[in-house]
Design a protein around this motif. Structure first.
Motif, mmCIF file in Angstrom:
data_model
loop_
_atom_site.group_PDB
_atom_site.id
_atom_site.type_symbol
_atom_site.label_atom_id
_atom_site.label_comp_id
_atom_site.label_asym_id
_atom_site.label_seq_id
_atom_site.Cartn_x
_atom_site.Cartn_y
_atom_site.Cartn_z
ATOM 1 N N ASN A 215 0.839 -1.202 0.000
ATOM 2 C CA ASN A 215 0.000 0.000 0.000
ATOM 3 C C ASN A 215 0.876 1.254 0.000
ATOM 4 N N GLN A 294 -6.318 -8.509 -2.260
ATOM 5 C CA GLN A 294 -7.534 -7.751 -1.980
ATOM 6 C C GLN A 294 -7.679 -7.467 -0.488
ATOM 7 N N ASN A 297 -5.211 -4.781 0.559
ATOM 8 C CA ASN A 297 -5.628 -3.457 0.124
ATOM 9 C C ASN A 297 -6.763 -2.907 0.985
ATOM 10 N N LYS A 363 -9.553 -1.928 -6.411
ATOM 11 C CA LYS A 363 -8.688 -1.584 -5.283
ATOM 12 C C LYS A 363 -8.950 -0.145 -4.839
#
Length: 433
Positions: A215, A294, A297, A363
Motif C-alpha cells: 500500500n 484484496q 488493500n 482496489k
C-alpha cells in the motif's frame, strides 16, 4: 547492466549506513542514488534477495533474526509490471534443478537461506502470529524450538514484546525481515520499535532487510495522538503511512522515538528497482487473516470494524474482504463465521451475519470510510456499535465522536489534512525510493 547495478548499489548502501553518532547530528537525506528502471530486464529485488550486500556483514558473527513466513526469498511474483512512467520491471525468478534436469520455481525461508549460507544463526525471535505464522491475532505465543532447524524461538508478543538482555546474550548482530502492509495498527512496526530499542540498549547492530509496501502509494487517515499510544499504534503517524519498513526504521531512529531518545546502529538493506507507485503482489500471506492482495488493500479501511460489533470475515475464507453483523439485517450479503485457520474464536461465531462482499471491487486508493459510516447508520441500537478498542485503532477520540455526531465523510477527511501534510514533511528525509 550488471556493473551498472553493482556500482549504483554500493553507493546506495554507503548512503544507507546509519549509526548512533550519525543520526544525532543530522537526518538521513532523501536518496537520489536508488538504481532507476532503465530497460525491460531490470529486476525487483527485496532486501532479503539483495544477498551480496548483507551476507558479508553477517560473516563470522553470531546472528539473531526476527522473522516469520513472510521472510522469504521467492519467485512467486515473477511477472512484468508497468510503472507510471511506462517503463517495465520484472520481479525476480529463483530456480533450482528438478529430477528431469529442468528448472522449477521455489521459495526459501530467510532462516533456511542463512543457514545454507553458513551464517551462524543463534536464535529466532517471533512477532505476533509466531514464527510459522499460524497463531490468531492477539493469541499468546510461547517460547520454544523450531522443529525444522532446532533453533530456539523467543516470542515477542504478550508480556515480552521487547527482547530481554538475557535473551540477547551472545548475539552480535540482529536481522529484521518481516513483510509489513503499511498500516499503523499492523503490529510488525511495533515489533520493529522494540527490537530497535533492545538493540540500542545492548549495543547490537541491526540489519533491516527492506521489502516493498503493498500500500506504498497511500498516505491517509487520522494521525495518532500521543495519549492513545498502544501496541496497535506507537507513533504519531496516519493510519496509512506509505513507507517501507526500512524507511520506517530510519524514521524511528531519526525522530528519536525510542525510549529516552536513544538510537540504534541501523543498516537498511534496500530493495532494488522498486517504486512505491508500482503494484506489488505478496508471494505469501503476511499473517493468517490477510490471505490475498484484496484483503491487504482493504485491511486498513476494514480494520476499524475490529473496534465495533461488526465482523471483518474472520472465521470465513474472505477475511478482510467482507463485513457484517447480526444487527445489519437489511444488507444483502450473508455469512456465518466458524473457527478456522487464524480464528479459533471469531466474532459472532455460528451466527448469521449480514453485510457486504467487497472481494471483487476495484482496489481502493485511500482510507475508505463509507462502509464504516454505512454500518453505523444501519445499526438500530447504536449504543452497542463501538467498543473501547476503536479509539486505539483510530489513534484519536475524534473519529468516533464525528461518526456519532453525523459529521459528513468530506468533513471528517478535511479534519485530517493538517496532520497529513505535517507527516509528509516529517517523513521526507527518510524516504529511500
Amino acid at each position: 547492466m550488471r556493473n551498472w547495478v553493482l556500482k549504483s548499489t554500493v553507493l546506495f548502501l554507503v548512503l544507507l549506513m546509519v549509526s548512533c553518532s550519525g543520526l544525532q547530528t543530522h537526518r538521513p537525506t532523501n536518496s537520489t542514488s536508488v538504481p532507476m528502471v532503465k530497460q525491460s530486464e531490470d529486476i525487483l529485488l527485496t532486501g532479503a534477495e539483495n544477498t551480496k550486500f548483507y551476507l558479508p556483514l553477517l560473516k563470522g558473527k553470531k546472528v539473531g533474526i526476527i522473522t516469520n513466513p513472510s521472510g522469504i526469498l521467492t519467485s512467486s511474483n515473477a511477472k512484468n509490471d508497468t510503472l507510471p512512467n511506462g517503463k517495465i520491471i520484472t520481479v525476480r525468478h529463483f530456480y533450482e534443478r528438478d529430477d528431469q534436469g529442468g528448472f522449477q520455481k521455489y521459495s526459501k525461508s530467510i532462516v533456511d537461506f542463512l543457514l545454507e549460507s553458513n551464517v551462524n544463526v543463534q536464535k529466532i525471535f517471533a512477532p505476533e502470529h509466531g514464527f510459522r505464522g499460524t497463531a490468531d491475532a492477539g493469541e499468546h505465543i510461547v517460547d520454544g524450538k523450531d522443529t525444522k532447524t532446532g533453533l530456539p524461538i523467543v516470542s515477542l508478543y504478550g508480556n515480552n514484546k521487547k527482547p530481554k538482555p538475557e535473551q540477547l546474550e551472545g548475539i552480535e548482530v540482529m536481522v529484521f525481515d518481516l513483510q509489513d502492509v503499511g498500516a499503523r495498527f499492523y503490529t510488525y512496526i511495533s515489533s520493529l520499535h522494540y527490537i530497535m530499542e533492545a538493540c540500542a540498549e545492548n549495543q547490537i547492530p541491526l540489519l533491516v532487510l527492506d521489502r516493498p509496501n503493498p500500500n506504498g502509494s497511500i498516505v491517509d487517515g487520522p494521525v495518532l495522538e500521543k495519549e492513545h499510544t498502544s501496541f496497535v499504534g506507537m507513533h504519531p503517524i496516519p493510519v496509512l503511512h506509505g513507507m517501507t519498513i526500512g524507511e520506517y526504521a530510519q524514521m524511528i531512529n531519526g525522530e528519536k522515538w525510542l525510549k529516552n531518545g536513544i538510537q540504534c546502529q541501523l543498516t537498511v538493506i534496500p530493495c532494488l528497482n522498486y517504486s512505491r507507485e508500482m503494484l506489488y503482489s505478496l508471494p505469501v500471506r503476511p499473517s493468517p487473516n490477510l490471505p490475498n492482495d484484496q484483503s491487504i488493500n482493504l485491511y486498513a479501511s476494514l480494520c476499524f470494524f475490529e473496534g465495533t460489533n461488526v465482523s471483518v470475515g474472520r472465521g470465513t475464507d474472505l477475511q478482510f474482504q467482507i463485513y457484517g453483523s447480526p444487527f445489519l439485517e437489511n444488507m444483502p450479503f450473508e455469512f456465518t463465521p466458524e473457527p478456522n485457520f487464524g480464528a479459533k474464536e471469531p466474532l459472532h461465531k455460528g451466527q448469521k451475519c449480514f453485510g457486504e462482499n467487497l472481494s471483487k471491487i476495484e482496489k481502493v486508493q485511500h482510507l475508505e470510510l463509507k462502509w464504516l459510516l454505512k454500518a453505523y447508520a444501519s445499526t438500530v441500537d447504536k449504543s452497542i456499535f463501538f467498543n473501547d478498542f476503536f479509539t486505539k485503532l483510530a489513534g484519536t477520540k475524534q473519529l468516533r465522536q464525528q461518526i456519532e455526531a453525523g459529521v459528513t465523510e468530506e468533513a471528517i477527511r478535511d479534519s485530517w489534512k493538517n496532520g497529513l501534510e505535517a507527516f509528509k514533511k516529517m517523513r521526507q528525509p527518510y524516504l529511500l525510493y
